[in-house]
Design an enzyme around this catalytic site. Structure first.
Site, PDB file in Angstrom:
ATOM      1  N   ASP A 276      27.531  18.123 -10.097  1.00 40.33           N
ATOM      2  CA  ASP A 276      28.892  19.159 -10.419  1.00 40.33           C
ATOM      3  C   ASP A 276      29.453  18.909  -9.114  1.00 40.33           C
ATOM      4  O   ASP A 276      29.153  18.693  -8.063  1.00 40.33           O
ATOM      5  CB  ASP A 276      28.258  20.303 -10.827  1.00 40.33           C
ATOM      6  CG  ASP A 276      29.344  21.005 -11.693  1.00 40.33           C
ATOM      7  OD1 ASP A 276      29.196  22.111 -12.370  1.00 40.33           O
ATOM      8  OD2 ASP A 276      30.552  20.733 -11.487  1.00 40.33           O
TER       9      ASP A 276
HETATM   10  C1  GLC Z   1      33.390  22.608 -12.317  1.00 40.52           C
HETATM   11  C2  GLC Z   1      32.475  22.972 -13.479  1.00 40.52           C
HETATM   12  C3  GLC Z   1      32.085  21.787 -14.330  1.00 40.52           C
HETATM   13  C4  GLC Z   1      33.467  20.828 -14.459  1.00 40.52           C
HETATM   14  C5  GLC Z   1      33.666  20.250 -13.002  1.00 40.52           C
HETATM   15  C6  GLC Z   1      34.995  19.311 -12.649  1.00 40.52           C
HETATM   16  O1  GLC Z   1      32.916  23.386 -11.168  1.00 40.52           O
HETATM   17  O2  GLC Z   1      31.291  23.466 -13.122  1.00 40.52           O
HETATM   18  O3  GLC Z   1      31.740  22.154 -15.544  1.00 40.52           O
HETATM   19  O4  GLC Z   1      33.329  19.624 -15.289  1.00 40.52           O
HETATM   20  O5  GLC Z   1      33.602  21.219 -11.956  1.00 40.52           O
HETATM   21  O6  GLC Z   1      35.924  20.141 -12.923  1.00 40.52           O
END
Ligand code: GLC
Length: 722
Positions: A276
């Site tokens: 993430d």
């Molecule tokens: C965010 C979220 C994730 C998302 C990613 C890209 O922090 O936790 O669900 O897909 O970053 O935006």
């Protein structure tokens, strides 16, 4: 730099052969470059692109893009960036462009928890396929969805992004979403790679506080939180995103048991595992590594393939290999999976997107029809004293509430590309639908004027609830009460005896006790997407009925959390009646509305429960049925639900577990026998020895309209069914 033979471009070779040929030509930097995802990659990143130090680009406004709109994605720009990568880098490896297309791209569907309320896998699949077409036509071939985090705590804002509290429902919808986004052939230019997230246990954040510690028991982890991810993996999902959170002291990116032993060795998942946002670096904040170098090493060795935007892999891995502190094998393994995905997507043959595609697939009438159907089937009628559908004797309506004139607020969180001018408000939809002779006033500003106007009206339609800005990522709340100020004016109206139809917009269950007692009707609309206004108008006037059933338990009070239907019996089971002594001195024990609950505009009876065999072998199936009748004067849809209980086992078992469901449509007076056939293997659980198994013994089962009602029967599982 030596030129390459480009034999990997031979489409007569298998994907594995093409990957092998390309990998053999790559330098260490080019390999690690594939493992590096950069946010908002642009032509100004020319050096990084030409030197092959980036493999994927994410287009997101920020770390919490769900509620921060960006300028959108420009296809010409993406094609130009891709041209630079393909024509100006040494090996010409195409980039993989990603975006959070969470519940639609330009055709904004209801938020995922609303989609789960439809209990309609076919519609969830169709919505995902439409989202894939629209995103792919805009240059995006990788989305970070479906979110499969089981959640039992509505204080957590991200409950809106998932499919609710139940592993069975969540697993079915996970598979539907994967099929919708990916189809049978990822090289289809209108299909995109999906990504199950956040692996795993993120929804168990203590206190509902986003990003917080989770302390999930291993059996719950295995039997409640993991099944939806396993369903996605079994459906062939192309990627999985590792979570931010720790479980019992081990952050996901350092959890080799989870990322490799379970995901790779046990489930044989061979897709891409991405972190993430910046999560590799966050291992330092978790306090389990000293620095980025250690963070890169431990997350790679735990099983991570791609680093989302932290820049740690590209900064640290080459020197770790050069210094002999890291073998090339785990790097090659990660790069193979990334290249394999790119070959499967057809990016080497078709790196650029045809600009004319968009006109054929974006915001078509079929797309809108799907959004309307999904909104209608996801809205949950929680209470109705008979006022709905609005009758002919209703001549004057007062429409009020913060959401009466809203447009984009109906979209919900994680709406990166929906546009206000492409949707309509409840007011507009009601105005277009008003029957002849019916007058509608609208007032949303002055409470005293609202009350004054209410006096001379037959019904008040109050569009209230929570703004999407406090829903989604980094949006936890401490109280599930309706937002401040919304009830006071309704109480004044109710005290005058004027009926209120409450239409509640929210991304989570709210504690709507007062509404459940004093409103004439409560329609839970969630954040219903681009056709939400029209769906509400058609439901209120009875053109269609609200089809939703709750995918999550509704508490009476925040203090009841966590509260969920598949709880354990404990040594002092809850008393059957609401009134007897329970767990709280200041609140009844049962939820306000149970998992699976929802009313329709007709009524159904369940009778003649039958089971083919009541002694069933562990390799056999449970075959049950019952007759469902539509008692009303109008056609209606019902979600028939099948639950079981394992009465005695080597560890405690939930008082109920959903094992199957079916949405049916019955004509007035129609009777239908509904059959369920469920393999006994579906009764398996993680036993006292931490082994997933079915234990012979006695079971109860129910077929009914929700998790608290239904016809009860029993059966026994024996080793060979004797
Ligand atoms: C965010 C979220 C994730 C998302 C990613 C890209 O922090 O936790 O669900 O897909 O970053 O935006």
């Amino acid at each position: 730099m030596k030129t390459a033979d480009r034999s990997w471009m031979n489409t007569g070779l298998t994907v594995d052969e093409r990957v092998g040929k390309l990998l053999s030509q790559m330098t260490l930097t080019e390999k690690v470059g594939q493992m590096n995802q950069i946010n908002n990659l642009g032509l100004d990143h020319g050096d990084v692109i030409r030197e092959g130090r980036v493999g994927s680009a994410l287009y997101a406004s920020s770390a919490t893009a769900g509620n921060v709109r960006d300028a959108g994605v420009d296809l010409d720009n993406l094609n130009a960036i891709q041209k630079m990568a393909v024509e100006q880098s040494r090996l010409g490896i195409p980039l993989l462009f990603a975006r959070d297309v969470i519940h639609g791209h330009r055709t904004v569907f209801p938020v995922p928890i609303a989609q789960a309320s439809s209990w309609c896998p076919e519609l969830v699949e169709k919505a995902a396929s439409i989202a894939a077409k629209e995103a792919a036509a805009n240059g995006i071939r990788w989305t970070f969805t479906p979110m499969l985090d089981i959640c039992r705590d509505p204080r957590w804002g991200r409950i809106t992004e998932g499919f609710g509290e139940d592993p069975c429902l969540c697993s079915r919808l996970a598979a539907s979403a994967v099929r919708g986004y990916q189809g049978d052939d990822l090289s289809d230019p209108l299909k995109i790679a999906a990504c199950a997230k956040h692996f795993a246990g993120y929804g168990g954040a203590e206190g509902g506080r986003d990003y917080n510690t989770t302390d999930i028991g291993y059996r719950s982890f295995r039997d409640i939180f993991l099944p939806p991810f396993m369903a996605a993996a079994n459906e062939g999902i192309a990627s999985i995103m590792a979570a931010f959170n720790e479980i019992d002291g081990v952050p996901a990116l350092a959890n080799k048991h989870m990322l490799t032993e379970i995901l790779r060795n046990e489930w044989k998942f061979d897709g891409v595992l991405i972190s993430d946002w910046n999560a590799v670096c966050e291992l330092i904040d978790h306090g389990i590594v000293q620095d980025k170098r250690e963070a890169a090493f431990i997350s790679l060795m735990s099983g991570l393939d791609m680093d989302m935007v932290s820049g740690t892999f590209i900064a640290e891995l080459p020197s770790l290999v050069d210094e002999g502190k890291l073998s090339i094998e785990p790097v090659d393994a990660a790069v193979k999976r990334i290249l394999s995905l790119k070959f499967k997507l057809g990016l080497f043959e078709r790196p650029f997107v045809d600009k004319t595609l968009g006109k054929k697939v974006v915001l078509t009438p079929e797309n809108r029809a799907c959004a309307l159907a999904l909104a209608q089937k996801s809205m949950v009628l929680l209470k109705n004293d008979g006022i709905l559908p609005l009758k002919k004797d209703i001549k004057r309506i007062l429409l009020t509430g913060e959401f009466a004139r809203s447009r984009t607020e109906l979209f919900g969180t994680w709406t990166l590309d929906g546009r206000s001018e492409e949707t309509g408000s409840v007011e507009e939809a009601l105005s277009q639908r008003l029957p002849d002779g019916v007058h509608m006033d609208v007032h949303i500003n002055y409470p005293d004027e609202i009350v004054r106007m209410a006096r001379s009206t037959d019904v008040v339609i109050a569009c209230i609830g929570e703004h999407p800005g406090r829903s989604g990522e980094a949006n936890s709340i401490v109280s599930l009460d309706l937002p401040p100020g919304q009830l006071e004016r309704l109480k004044a109206i109710a005290d005058m005896g004027i009926p209120i139809v409450a239409v509640v917009f929210a991304g989570r269950p709210l504690a709507i006790n007062w509404l459940s007692k004093r409103a004439a009707a409560v329609l839970y609309a969630w954040h219903p997407g681009i056709e939400g206004g029209r769906a509400i108008a058609e439901i209120l006037f009875g053109d269609v009925e609200p089809g939703g059933r709750l995918p999550v338990t509704f508490p009476r009070a925040t203090g009841q959390i966590p509260i969920y239907y598949n709880h354990k019996p404990t040594g002092r089971p809850l008393p059957p009646s609401l009134k007897e002594y329970g767990r709280y001195n200041d609140c009844l024990d049962q939820p306000l509305y149970p998992f699976g609950f929802g009313l329709s505009y007709t009524s159904f009876t369940y009778e003649k429960l039958e089971i083919v065999k009541n002694r069933i072998g562990t390799d056999d199936s449970i075959e049950v049925s019952c007759t469902v009748t539509n008692n009303g004067e109008r056609e209606g849809e019902e979600v028939v639900q099948f639950y079981v209980r394992d009465c005695v086992a080597s560890v405690t078992r939930p008082v109920k577990e959903l094992k199957a469901f079916r949405r049916i449509c019955l004509a007035p007076g129609e009777k239908r026998i509904i059959n369920f056939t469920v393999p006994v293997a579906e009764l398996s659980f993680t036993n006292i020895n931490m082994k997933k198994t079915v234990e012979p013994g006695d079971f109860l089962f129910w077929i009914g309209p929700n998790s608290m009602e239904g016809l009860e029967g029993s059966f026994r599982v024996t080793v060979d069914g004797d």
